[in-house]
Design a protein around this motif. Structure first.
Motif, PDB file in Angstrom:
ATOM      1  N   LEU A 173       0.979  -1.333  -0.084  1.00 57.82           N
ATOM      2  CA  LEU A 173       0.005   0.056   0.010  1.00 57.82           C
ATOM      3  C   LEU A 173       0.840   1.164  -0.002  1.00 57.82           C
ATOM      4  O   LEU A 173       0.743   2.214  -0.751  1.00 57.82           O
ATOM      5  CB  LEU A 173      -0.750   0.007   1.028  1.00 57.82           C
ATOM      6  N   TRP A 174       1.907   1.268   0.998  1.00 60.86           N
ATOM      7  CA  TRP A 174       2.745   2.490   0.948  1.00 60.86           C
ATOM      8  C   TRP A 174       3.433   2.804  -0.444  1.00 60.86           C
ATOM      9  O   TRP A 174       3.505   3.814  -0.890  1.00 60.86           O
ATOM     10  CB  TRP A 174       4.028   2.256   2.083  1.00 60.86           C
ATOM     11  N   GLN A 175       4.092   1.753  -1.036  1.00 62.91           N
ATOM     12  CA  GLN A 175       4.549   1.648  -2.436  1.00 62.91           C
ATOM     13  C   GLN A 175       3.684   2.427  -3.419  1.00 62.91           C
ATOM     14  O   GLN A 175       3.817   3.133  -4.292  1.00 62.91           O
ATOM     15  CB  GLN A 175       5.295   0.520  -2.857  1.00 62.91           C
ATOM     16  N   THR A 176       2.198   1.738  -3.480  1.00 63.80           N
ATOM     17  CA  THR A 176       1.297   2.388  -4.356  1.00 63.80           C
ATOM     18  C   THR A 176       1.024   3.719  -4.191  1.00 63.80           C
ATOM     19  O   THR A 176       0.867   4.552  -5.370  1.00 63.80           O
ATOM     20  CB  THR A 176      -0.015   1.486  -4.299  1.00 63.80           C
ATOM     21  N   VAL A 177       0.900   4.276  -2.966  1.00 67.62           N
ATOM     22  CA  VAL A 177       0.585   5.474  -2.795  1.00 67.62           C
ATOM     23  C   VAL A 177       1.658   6.494  -2.951  1.00 67.62           C
ATOM     24  O   VAL A 177       1.436   7.513  -3.673  1.00 67.62           O
ATOM     25  CB  VAL A 177      -0.222   5.770  -1.552  1.00 67.62           C
ATOM     26  N   SER A 178       2.764   6.187  -2.350  1.00 71.35           N
ATOM     27  CA  SER A 178       3.983   7.275  -2.243  1.00 71.35           C
ATOM     28  C   SER A 178       4.729   7.239  -3.790  1.00 71.35           C
ATOM     29  O   SER A 178       5.178   8.380  -4.023  1.00 71.35           O
ATOM     30  CB  SER A 178       4.922   6.601  -1.509  1.00 71.35           C
TER      31      SER A 178
END
Length: 403
Positions: free
Chosen positions: A182-187
């Motif tokens: 999730l962090w990678q997708t959003v950031s």
């Protein structure tokens, strides 16, 4: 009837369909009776008008949108409207603000029930306050209506509304198991921490699209409307106690985090202790407050909550801008995001919250460590200003992707 159609045409023409809430794709619009409830200001009316505008041509007389709080209903009943509408070939009747309807001693729910039974081919959409009760005596609509509840914008939805950023919903289990994904997708698309700070101040209510200048003033107006109009009308709160309800909310805002002492509040407001508890529950149902209990079994008519929060962080900035305490702000966001689809209990002994009787969550800033939840199975920290997941310590904004 022609005047109602003209008014409907005008309201639909003024409704933008540029951004539509995702819940529109999950509503069973072909059901005979749909109810959409939610707090004032979250976008119920807009959602209904957008559906009509997207599915009917302008001027189509098979559909009618109207609001029960207008003068149009001073001379006609809901049943009379439905009869005339069906005679003219009507197929979909959408009645907004249904809780404001009054016709002598007749309750709106009884008239809707009668319409439901008399005209099985007529589709009905009704919307109203989050205080709306579908089960009242003989007019039990809970078995007939397909019910939907509309909340304010989640952080994920706000990113779409205000920044044009599209992201999928995540379940809590997936967030806990795959936070790095999730962090990678959003950031890769934005700087979530910076946008999250904006969201905590402004973004929960869709009317931010109308301009930032009066945003917090409109929230204050929403809260006052709920207390001054909806609670007396729907919950039969004595009008003489409206000021005491306003004082109760003011007390909660002025003592952040709020240490609930029902007896002290009762003495200060000069009302009974049981009345304080009752009013707190009304404010919780009205989506002004979120009430937490340390055990599910404690939830009852006369049981006081263990902890009280304002319903969302934006209300904190609207009602008490000089008293916004960062720790309570974080917890307010966490509770509001989680309670939309999960059971949340006040942690009391260990951790801030117990979620679904399984997960223990501690909420804090980047310096928060595991000392308070050490050794507890399925325990996690959600931290503000935290750059990326690190084991069981996750960025707080991730809870904004639950809906």
């Amino acid at each position: 009837m022609d005047a109602l159609f003209r008014k409907s045409d005008r309201l639909l023409a003024n409704t933008s369909t540029e951004i539509v809430r995702e819940i529109a794709n999950t509503i069973h619009w072909n059901a005979q009776l749909i109810s959409i409830i939610g707090a004032k200001g979250v976008g119920k009316s807009t959602l209904i008008k957008q559906y009509i505008k997207q599915n009917y041509e302008p001027g189509d007389r098979r559909v009618l949108y109207c609001s029960a709080d207008t003068v149009d209903f001073s001379t006609r009943t809901l049943v009379e409207l439905a009869e005339e509408f069906t005679v003219r070939g009507g197929e979909l009747l959408a009645i907004d603000e249904i809780h404001k309807y009054k016709s002598g001693n007749t309750d709106w729910s009884r008239e809707i029930k009668e319409i439901y039974e008399l005209y099985p081919d007529l589709k009905l959409i009704v919307s109203g306050s989050s205080l709306l009760k579908l089960k009242e005596g003989d007019a039990d609509l809970s078995r007939r209506a397909v019910k939907y509840t509309l909340a304010g914008l989640s952080f994920r939805e706000a990113l779409r509304f205000y920044h044009g950023l599209e992201f999928e919903k995540w379940t809590l289990d997936d967030i806990l198991k795959h936070p790095y994904d999730l962090w990678q997708t959003v950031s890769t698309k934005c700087k979530p921490n910076a946008l999250f700070k904006e969201y905590l101040k402004k973004g929960y209510y869709p009317f931010l699209l109308e301009g930032e200048g009066e945003y917090h003033t409109k929230i204050e107006q929403v809260v006052n409307y709920i207390i001054e109009t909806e609670l007396p009308q729907i919950c039969k709160v004595d009008v003489a106690n409206v000021r005491k309800l306003q004082a109760l909310v003011a007390m909660i805002c002025s003592e952040i985090p709020f240490a609930l002492n029902a007896n002290r509040i009762a003495a200060a407001l000069e009302i009974g202790r049981d009345t304080v508890v009752e009013y707190l529950k009304y404010l919780g149902d009205a989506k002004v407050l979120n009430l937490l209990y340390s055990e599910k079994k404690k939830i009852g008519k006369l049981s006081k909550p263990d902890k009280v929060y304002l319903e969302n962080p934006n209300i904190m900035y609207a009602l008490a801008p000089t008293k916004v305490e960062i720790g309570t702000l974080r917890e307010t966001f966490a509770v509001g995001s989680l309670t939309e689809s999960h059971n949340v209990e006040y942690g009391k002994a260990q951790g801030d919250f117990l979620v679904d009787s399984k997960y223990t969550f501690e909420i804090g800033g980047r310096s928060k460590d595991f000392s308070q939840i050490a050794g507890i199975k399925d325990s996690y920290i959600f931290a503000d200003d935290w750059d990326m997941p690190d084991g069981a310590k996750l960025p707080l904004w991730m809870l904004g992707f639950l809906y």
